[in-house]
Design an enzyme around this catalytic site. Structure first.
Site, PDB file in Angstrom:
ATOM      1  N   CYS A   2      14.798  27.788  33.789  1.00  0.00           N
ATOM      2  CA  CYS A   2      13.329  27.030  32.779  1.00  0.00           C
ATOM      3  C   CYS A   2      13.686  26.570  31.417  1.00  0.00           C
ATOM      4  O   CYS A   2      14.719  26.585  31.233  1.00  0.00           O
ATOM      5  CB  CYS A   2      11.924  28.056  32.288  1.00  0.00           C
ATOM      6  SG  CYS A   2      11.796  28.495  33.999  1.00  0.00           S
ATOM      7  N   SER A  52       9.581  29.613  39.015  1.00  0.00           N
ATOM      8  CA  SER A  52       9.199  30.465  39.248  1.00  0.00           C
ATOM      9  C   SER A  52      10.347  31.507  40.002  1.00  0.00           C
ATOM     10  O   SER A  52      11.166  31.059  40.554  1.00  0.00           O
ATOM     11  CB  SER A  52       8.448  30.109  40.063  1.00  0.00           C
ATOM     12  OG  SER A  52       7.495  29.329  39.862  1.00  0.00           O
ATOM     13  N   GLY A  77      14.264  32.520  30.156  1.00  0.00           N
ATOM     14  CA  GLY A  77      15.263  34.037  30.091  1.00  0.00           C
ATOM     15  C   GLY A  77      15.080  35.037  31.214  1.00  0.00           C
ATOM     16  O   GLY A  77      13.896  34.808  32.331  1.00  0.00           O
ATOM     17  N   ASP A 101       7.733  38.872  32.444  1.00  0.00           N
ATOM     18  CA  ASP A 101       8.331  38.664  31.457  1.00  0.00           C
ATOM     19  C   ASP A 101       7.822  38.344  30.397  1.00  0.00           C
ATOM     20  O   ASP A 101       8.028  38.849  29.038  1.00  0.00           O
ATOM     21  CB  ASP A 101      10.283  39.303  31.612  1.00  0.00           C
ATOM     22  CG  ASP A 101      10.711  37.856  31.796  1.00  0.00           C
ATOM     23  OD1 ASP A 101      10.061  37.053  32.115  1.00  0.00           O
ATOM     24  OD2 ASP A 101      11.740  37.732  32.690  1.00  0.00           O
TER      25      ASP A 101
END
Length: 221
Positions: A2, A52, A77, A101
């Site tokens: 990302c 995603s 990450g 996460d």
């Protein structure tokens, strides 16, 4: 992967178009979606480009906030032990609205502060804005797998996953660092905290940065 970006103005307001320009510059890092956040006073702007991975729904969209909107995160990450940490945080009373996460890091910071870094196993670069403390928390993983650059000049703090995102912000002025230029030909890379620009630094691996609204900036290992 990302892409993350952000700007904090110690004197003045962040322009939405500046954050959009930064995220557009790193669209390749997250072609599946984008998002921005500006706080009420417009002194803080966060941006994100999304690839995603764990939660494909809108619940996984970033920048992401906690229950009362006092914390906002933009993150790149993967945290490998996020399920165990989620279970631990739920025992502390935290409620989750996604299966990411990202939210684990956010609630982990809410519970443990900067000590959350000792809990995380993975590769990451993220920025968390704490509206109550008026403080930015930037962090990078132990090996520096995920990139993180920042610019801190003239009461204007800008950070991003890549140099091109920082350069896309029209309020950033840079000059070539010829010592970095020489380093590249000697080492074939630029040692932290250097970048090719004098005014832009890399946050070293296994370090975090705290920036207060007063302008005080601390970097710790």
């Amino acid at each position: 992967m990302c892409g993350i970006a952000g700007q904090i103005k110690l004197n003045g307001q962040v322009q939405e178009k500046s954050i959009l320009a930064m995220t557009a510059a790193i669209r390749h890092r997250g072609p599946e979606g984008d998002g921005i956040y500006l706080n009420t006073s417009k002194t803080v702007g966060l941006g994100h480009r999304r690839l995603s991975f764990l939660d494909l729904t809108e619940a996984g969209k970033q920048p992401m906030t906690n229950e009362d909107g006092s914390l906002w995160i933009t993150y790149n990450g993967e945290v490998y032990n996020y399920i165990e940490l989620r279970d631990e945080l739920e025992k502390h009373g935290h409620q989750f609205h996604s299966h990411t996460d990202t939210e684990v890091i956010l609630h982990g910071y809410e519970e443990w502060g900067t000590e959350v870094l000792h809990k995380l196993k993975g590769m990451f670069a993220f920025g968390i804005w704490n509206e109550k403390k008026q403080e930015l928390f930037l962090a990078r993983d132990r090996f520096g797998i995920k990139p993180l650059y920042y610019y801190n000049q003239n009461e204007n703090f800008v950070f991003a996953s890549e140099l091109k995102a920082i350069k896309a912000n029209t309020e950033v002025a840079t000059t070539l660092d010829f010592t970095s230029f020489a380093d590249f030909f000697v080492y074939r890379y630029l040692p932290s905290p250097k970048s090719i620009w004098k005014e832009v630094k890399k946050l070293p691996p296994a370090h975090f940065l705290l920036l207060k609204s007063t302008g005080e900036c601390k970097i710790k290992k």
